[in-house]
Motif scaffolding. Structure first.
Motif, PDB file in Angstrom:
ATOM      1  N   TYR A 167       0.777  -1.202   0.188  1.00  0.00           N
ATOM      2  CA  TYR A 167      -0.026  -0.198  -0.137  1.00  0.00           C
ATOM      3  C   TYR A 167       0.810   1.219   0.009  1.00  0.00           C
ATOM      4  O   TYR A 167       1.608   1.206   0.811  1.00  0.00           O
ATOM      5  CB  TYR A 167      -0.954   0.031   1.034  1.00  0.00           C
ATOM      6  CG  TYR A 167      -1.820   1.068   1.523  1.00  0.00           C
ATOM      7  CD1 TYR A 167      -3.135   1.031   0.667  1.00  0.00           C
ATOM      8  CD2 TYR A 167      -1.516   2.235   1.895  1.00  0.00           C
ATOM      9  CE1 TYR A 167      -3.864   2.203   0.745  1.00  0.00           C
ATOM     10  CE2 TYR A 167      -2.473   3.292   2.010  1.00  0.00           C
ATOM     11  CZ  TYR A 167      -3.733   3.221   1.422  1.00  0.00           C
ATOM     12  OH  TYR A 167      -4.463   4.222   1.316  1.00  0.00           O
ATOM     13  N   THR A 168       0.628   2.182  -0.795  1.00  0.00           N
ATOM     14  CA  THR A 168       1.371   3.505  -1.087  1.00  0.00           C
ATOM     15  C   THR A 168       0.759   4.611  -0.873  1.00  0.00           C
ATOM     16  O   THR A 168      -0.544   4.838  -1.149  1.00  0.00           O
ATOM     17  CB  THR A 168       2.235   3.378  -2.410  1.00  0.00           C
ATOM     18  OG1 THR A 168       1.256   3.304  -3.606  1.00  0.00           O
ATOM     19  CG2 THR A 168       3.345   2.267  -2.607  1.00  0.00           C
ATOM     20  N   ASN A 169       0.989   5.698  -0.367  1.00  0.00           N
ATOM     21  CA  ASN A 169       0.581   7.029   0.033  1.00  0.00           C
ATOM     22  C   ASN A 169       1.435   8.082  -0.320  1.00  0.00           C
ATOM     23  O   ASN A 169       2.748   8.183   0.051  1.00  0.00           O
ATOM     24  CB  ASN A 169      -0.116   7.115   1.187  1.00  0.00           C
ATOM     25  CG  ASN A 169      -0.583   8.393   1.591  1.00  0.00           C
ATOM     26  OD1 ASN A 169       0.201   9.117   2.050  1.00  0.00           O
ATOM     27  ND2 ASN A 169      -1.758   8.674   1.397  1.00  0.00           N
ATOM     28  N   ILE A 170       1.101   9.362  -1.190  1.00  0.00           N
ATOM     29  CA  ILE A 170       1.978  10.452  -1.281  1.00  0.00           C
ATOM     30  C   ILE A 170       1.216  11.691  -0.872  1.00  0.00           C
ATOM     31  O   ILE A 170      -0.033  11.732  -1.180  1.00  0.00           O
ATOM     32  CB  ILE A 170       2.325  10.448  -2.570  1.00  0.00           C
ATOM     33  CG1 ILE A 170       3.234   9.370  -2.845  1.00  0.00           C
ATOM     34  CG2 ILE A 170       3.051  11.723  -3.132  1.00  0.00           C
ATOM     35  CD1 ILE A 170       3.511   9.356  -4.681  1.00  0.00           C
ATOM     36  N   SER A 171       1.699  12.478  -0.094  1.00  0.00           N
ATOM     37  CA  SER A 171       0.869  13.486   0.351  1.00  0.00           C
ATOM     38  C   SER A 171       1.686  14.871   0.290  1.00  0.00           C
ATOM     39  O   SER A 171       2.982  14.808   0.395  1.00  0.00           O
ATOM     40  CB  SER A 171       0.331  13.454   1.883  1.00  0.00           C
ATOM     41  OG  SER A 171       1.433  13.354   2.708  1.00  0.00           O
ATOM     42  N   LEU A 172       1.041  16.074   0.359  1.00  0.00           N
ATOM     43  CA  LEU A 172       1.734  17.293   0.322  1.00  0.00           C
ATOM     44  C   LEU A 172       0.705  18.349   1.382  1.00  0.00           C
ATOM     45  O   LEU A 172      -0.304  18.108   1.052  1.00  0.00           O
ATOM     46  CB  LEU A 172       1.443  17.993  -1.177  1.00  0.00           C
ATOM     47  CG  LEU A 172       1.878  19.452  -1.165  1.00  0.00           C
ATOM     48  CD1 LEU A 172       3.425  19.477  -1.019  1.00  0.00           C
ATOM     49  CD2 LEU A 172       1.644  20.021  -2.748  1.00  0.00           C
ATOM     50  N   ASN A 173       1.561  19.136   2.173  1.00  0.00           N
ATOM     51  CA  ASN A 173       0.776  19.637   3.374  1.00  0.00           C
ATOM     52  C   ASN A 173       1.434  20.928   3.252  1.00  0.00           C
ATOM     53  O   ASN A 173       2.834  21.013   3.251  1.00  0.00           O
ATOM     54  CB  ASN A 173       1.107  19.123   4.680  1.00  0.00           C
ATOM     55  CG  ASN A 173       0.523  17.526   4.899  1.00  0.00           C
ATOM     56  OD1 ASN A 173      -0.546  17.559   5.105  1.00  0.00           O
ATOM     57  ND2 ASN A 173       1.163  16.519   4.233  1.00  0.00           N
ATOM     58  N   GLN A 174       0.588  21.895   3.459  1.00  0.00           N
ATOM     59  CA  GLN A 174       1.050  23.376   3.713  1.00  0.00           C
ATOM     60  C   GLN A 174       0.567  24.044   4.817  1.00  0.00           C
ATOM     61  O   GLN A 174      -0.672  24.172   4.980  1.00  0.00           O
ATOM     62  CB  GLN A 174       0.677  24.382   2.301  1.00  0.00           C
ATOM     63  CG  GLN A 174       0.900  25.693   2.380  1.00  0.00           C
ATOM     64  CD  GLN A 174       2.530  26.150   2.328  1.00  0.00           C
ATOM     65  OE1 GLN A 174       3.152  25.755   1.236  1.00  0.00           O
ATOM     66  NE2 GLN A 174       2.979  26.661   3.373  1.00  0.00           N
ATOM     67  N   ARG A 175       1.435  24.609   5.706  1.00  0.00           N
ATOM     68  CA  ARG A 175       0.852  25.481   6.836  1.00  0.00           C
ATOM     69  C   ARG A 175       0.968  26.930   6.860  1.00  0.00           C
ATOM     70  O   ARG A 175       1.954  27.380   6.212  1.00  0.00           O
ATOM     71  CB  ARG A 175       1.634  24.837   8.284  1.00  0.00           C
ATOM     72  CG  ARG A 175       1.566  23.392   8.540  1.00  0.00           C
ATOM     73  CD  ARG A 175       2.019  23.101   9.701  1.00  0.00           C
ATOM     74  NE  ARG A 175       3.399  23.437   9.880  1.00  0.00           N
ATOM     75  CZ  ARG A 175       4.360  22.739   9.683  1.00  0.00           C
ATOM     76  NH1 ARG A 175       4.305  21.331   9.386  1.00  0.00           N
ATOM     77  NH2 ARG A 175       5.892  23.115   9.994  1.00  0.00           N
ATOM     78  N   LEU A 176      -0.080  27.558   7.157  1.00  0.00           N
ATOM     79  CA  LEU A 176       0.015  29.080   6.919  1.00  0.00           C
ATOM     80  C   LEU A 176      -0.523  29.659   8.334  1.00  0.00           C
ATOM     81  O   LEU A 176      -1.057  29.128   9.147  1.00  0.00           O
ATOM     82  CB  LEU A 176      -1.099  29.426   6.011  1.00  0.00           C
ATOM     83  CG  LEU A 176      -0.653  29.173   4.317  1.00  0.00           C
ATOM     84  CD1 LEU A 176      -1.881  29.329   3.632  1.00  0.00           C
ATOM     85  CD2 LEU A 176       0.419  29.459   3.812  1.00  0.00           C
ATOM     86  N   PHE A 177      -0.520  31.066   8.330  1.00  0.00           N
ATOM     87  CA  PHE A 177      -1.115  31.821   9.367  1.00  0.00           C
ATOM     88  C   PHE A 177      -0.631  31.334  10.981  1.00  0.00           C
ATOM     89  O   PHE A 177      -1.273  30.922  11.828  1.00  0.00           O
ATOM     90  CB  PHE A 177      -2.351  31.895   9.415  1.00  0.00           C
ATOM     91  CG  PHE A 177      -3.061  32.408   8.359  1.00  0.00           C
ATOM     92  CD1 PHE A 177      -2.797  33.661   7.891  1.00  0.00           C
ATOM     93  CD2 PHE A 177      -3.807  31.768   7.470  1.00  0.00           C
ATOM     94  CE1 PHE A 177      -3.222  34.292   6.548  1.00  0.00           C
ATOM     95  CE2 PHE A 177      -4.233  32.103   6.144  1.00  0.00           C
ATOM     96  CZ  PHE A 177      -4.033  33.598   5.648  1.00  0.00           C
ATOM     97  N   LYS A 178       0.613  31.255  10.895  1.00  0.00           N
ATOM     98  CA  LYS A 178       1.488  30.736  12.091  1.00  0.00           C
ATOM     99  C   LYS A 178       1.101  29.293  12.719  1.00  0.00           C
ATOM    100  O   LYS A 178       0.624  29.182  13.571  1.00  0.00           O
ATOM    101  CB  LYS A 178       0.931  31.827  13.321  1.00  0.00           C
ATOM    102  CG  LYS A 178       1.637  32.951  13.045  1.00  0.00           C
ATOM    103  CD  LYS A 178       1.301  33.945  14.390  1.00  0.00           C
ATOM    104  CE  LYS A 178       2.093  35.301  14.291  1.00  0.00           C
ATOM    105  NZ  LYS A 178       1.923  36.266  15.296  1.00  0.00           N
TER     106      LYS A 178
END
Length: 256
Positions: A167-178
């Motif tokens: 089982y494979t998983n690829i993710s992208l995360n972006q954090r904003l506003f502190k």
């Protein structure tokens, strides 16, 4: 060690929703008595840690899944304490982190099991895999991508062997506003459209091969907003010289 049978193994209810495949539990099952010996090694630093363990197990009253097929082709499945199981398992855990830009980890085990029964004049053996590995990479400010690969399967019982799947998983995360707002996008099973699960079961009375197919490819998008602040105040426990803490506890000796 003692392992008690689960309620599913004990329940005497006969499930005949499929009249060709009947299943029921055995309320007379006894707890499994397992003898185990192990060797552990662990080491860590500020950036990484590693753990390796090797275990050997022996059981002479293992709960065994029993499938029988009569002259009409009807399959009946139940459980009994008639299995002798010998196993050797290697566990590995590793984690490395280099600041917020890169991190990788691996955790899993590989085991070789032998199962036999004098009552049924059967034996089976094979390898079982169970593990996950992955990495995360910082792309730009407050953004990172991660990749995960899991492997499971190969379970061995007295009469059957299961297939191995990944089982494979690829993710992208972006954090904003502190770090209050987080956007995330993930892909599950991007390289495999369908997953096939197979099982082989056999003894002197039958030989059954089953295959099941599942569509697991999917994409997810998420937005998370964190409200307020979380402050945890942990009070330190007072020191005690009472000898009660030396003798209390239900799991002394590692047995339960």
């Amino acid at each position: 060690r003692l392992n008690r049978p689960s309620i599913w193994y004990l329940n005497p209810y006969v499930d005949d929703s499929n009249p060709m495949f009947i299943s029921y539990g055995n309320p007379a099952l006894k707890s499994i008595k397992r003898n185990s010996i192990g060797l552990d090694y662990r080491k860590n630093s500020q950036k990484w840690n590693v753990g390796i363990s090797l275990y050997g197990d022996y059981t002479n009253n293992n709960i065994t899944r029993i499938q029988r097929v009569d002259e009409n082709g009807i399959s009946s499945t139940t459980y009994d304490n008639i299995g002798i199981k010998k196993g050797l398992r290697l566990n590995l855990n590793y984690q490395y982190r280099m600041g917020e830009k890169f991190g990788t980890y691996m955790s899993g085990s590989i085991a070789y099991n032998q199962v036999s029964s004098k009552e049924m004049d059967l034996s089976n053996s094979g390898f079982t895999f169970n593990g996950i590995m992955g990495a995360s990479i910082g792309l730009w400010k407050k953004a990172y991508t991660s990749f995960n690969l899991s492997m499971y399967g190969g379970d061995v019982t007295l009469q059957s062997t299961n297939s191995i799947f990944t089982y494979t998983n690829i993710s992208l995360n972006q954090r904003l506003f502190k770090d209050k707002l987080t956007f995330s996008v993930s892909l599950n099973q991007p390289f495999t459209k369908r997953f096939k699960y197979s099982n082989d079961s056999q003894d002197q009375t039958h030989k059954i091969h089953t295959e099941s197919f599942y569509n697991q490819r999917s994409a997810n998008f998420g937005i998370n907003w964190r409200f307020g602040k979380f402050n945890a105040n942990v009070k330190k426990a007072r020191k005690s010289s009472s000898d009660d803490k030396m003798s209390s506890g239900e799991n002394q000796g590692g047995t339960k």
